[in-house]
Motif scaffolding. Structure first.
Motif, short mmCIF file in Angstrom:
data_model
loop_
_atom_site.label_atom_id
_atom_site.label_comp_id
_atom_site.label_asym_id
_atom_site.label_seq_id
_atom_site.Cartn_x
_atom_site.Cartn_y
_atom_site.Cartn_z
N ASN A 290 30.63 30.79 48.58
CA ASN A 290 30.70 29.33 49.28
C ASN A 290 29.71 29.47 50.47
OD1 ASN A 290 33.18 27.04 48.91
ND2 ASN A 290 33.32 29.13 47.71
N ASP A 295 29.30 26.91 45.61
CA ASP A 295 30.51 26.39 45.05
C ASP A 295 30.52 25.67 44.06
OD1 ASP A 295 29.68 25.19 47.69
OD2 ASP A 295 30.98 23.62 46.68
N GLN A 343 38.32 29.86 48.52
CA GLN A 343 37.51 29.08 48.60
C GLN A 343 37.34 28.38 47.15
OE1 GLN A 343 35.85 28.41 51.65
NE2 GLN A 343 37.33 29.75 52.22
#
Length: 380
Positions: A290, A295, A343
């Motif tokens: 991330n 991502d 995340q």
């Protein structure tokens, strides 16, 4: 700038004794992780990907006497032989041999079948090199679980400096009592097949395998090849067995790699993660990805298929990433249930076709080592 390519390859594992057989098993979502009894360390047994040595011996009989070599040596020799069979015109006198492993013949400490020096990594590499008649001394890369990826980088660097014209990178590790006791001392082994990045993951599963790949220039149509672009390493210097909680080492590897090669995160089509299914590794990787702006990128872990094959893992996973690029195939991250990291990640949950050009392979290991590698379909 001239490039080196990932050429002929071989994977020897419980899923098959060739890359083709391994890819077919992965497309079937078949896992090598099976239940095994080991009352010495596990009251209720454990899951791992193990290869019966009798099967290895049956294959090795075509090459030599199985009694003259250790289990691991036979596995690595079988992998190298397949590469050489695909490259009959390869000039071995101009080809280097680089071996990646973490523990080598450590299992021989309990057996005492061979001379005591056979347990040393350099001796194992020497035995393998002598089998094929390599003219230069073999090089051993042993840097925890980034060893396989680092060996590919080492091959590229040595070819680029003129040390070799080509290099064969080969590697292997076994699941010995030494390895089992070490991971069990951390209470890190999952009681079920590992589930990378999942909210119900309970730890790592182990596996044994060998692999080999030829690295070098390609004179044929580059569109059918996968080029090694670059790799960067960094050490987070956090703990002997625990990664940085902020993913600093892996983030530094990725960000420096992108900067050196003028790559934007949006250009990455596929990410092959380390993905051991331990609490701290998967969380660290999610944070690092991330931070690096990845991502959105489809990501998987191959550990659910093989278990963690230690010094061979990044080598096997680089070979599989190469074939993902060539075939335009994303392989699902087997055993994934639901996100268990803080995340967002774009986990691949089913096999699917996609146009792929640029892939990122990451690896991390004990001692804080981290590696990020760029592979590209079609060359420069």
């Amino acid at each position: 700038m001239s490039r080196n390519y990932l050429l002929s390859d071989s994977i020897i594992s419980p899923l098959g004794f060739s890359t083709k057989e391994n890819l077919a098993a992965i497309l079937r979502s078949e896992s090598a992780l099976k239940w095994h009894n080991n009352s010495r360390f596990f009251e209720n047994g454990y899951y791992a990907g193990l290869i019966d040595e009798s099967i290895i011996d049956d294959k090795f009989n075509e090459l030599g006497s199985p009694d003259d070599y250790t289990k691991l040596e036979k596995m690595i020799i079988l992998a190298i032989q397949q590469v050489l069979d695909e490259q009959p015109d390869l000039e071995i006198e101009n080809t280097g041999l680089i071996i990646s492993t973490t523990k080598g013949n450590i299992d021989e400490l309990e057996k005492s079948k061979f001379s005591p020096d056979r347990v040393y990594l350099w001796k194992m590499a020497e035995v393998i090199a002598d089998f094929f008649g390599f003219k230069t001394k073999p090089i051993v890369v042993s840097n925890a679980c980034i060893s396989g990826g680092l060996a590919i980088k080492t091959a590229n660097d040595l070819i680029s400096t003129g040390r070799f014209i080509n290099a064969i990178v080969a590697g292997g590790d076994l699941i010995s009592d030494f390895v089992l006791s070490g991971f069990q001392s951390f209470q890190a082994i999952s009681p079920e097949p590992c589930r990378p990045f999942s909210n119900d993951r309970q730890g790592v599963s182990l596996g044994e395998a060998a692999a080999a790949i030829l690295i070098g220039p390609a004179n044929s149509d580059a569109s059918e090849k996968v080029a090694y672009l670059d790799a960067t390493t960094a050490n987070d210097a956090n703990h002997i067995s625990g990664p940085s909680r902020t993913g600093e080492g892996l983030f530094q590897s990725i960000s420096r790699l992108f900067q050196h090669n003028n790559i934007e995160p949006s250009q990455i089509d596929f990410l092959s993660a380390h993905g051991t299914a331990t609490i701290y590794n998967d969380e660290m990787e999610a944070i690092a990805f991330n931070r690096a702006g990845l991502d959105h990128v489809p990501v998987n872990s191959f550990k659910g298929y093989y278990g963690h094959t230690l010094g061979t893992s990044a080598l096997i996973e680089s070979i599989l990433t190469k074939h993902s690029l060539l075939s335009g195939q994303l392989f699902n991250s087997i055993n994934y249930s639901a996100s268990g990291v803080s995340q967002d990640l774009n986990i691949i949950e089913k096999n699917k076709k996609k146009d792929l050009t640029l892939a990122l392979k990451s690896a991390s290991g004990f001692g804080g080592c981290n590696l990020a590698m760029l592979l590209k379909k079609g060359g420069i």
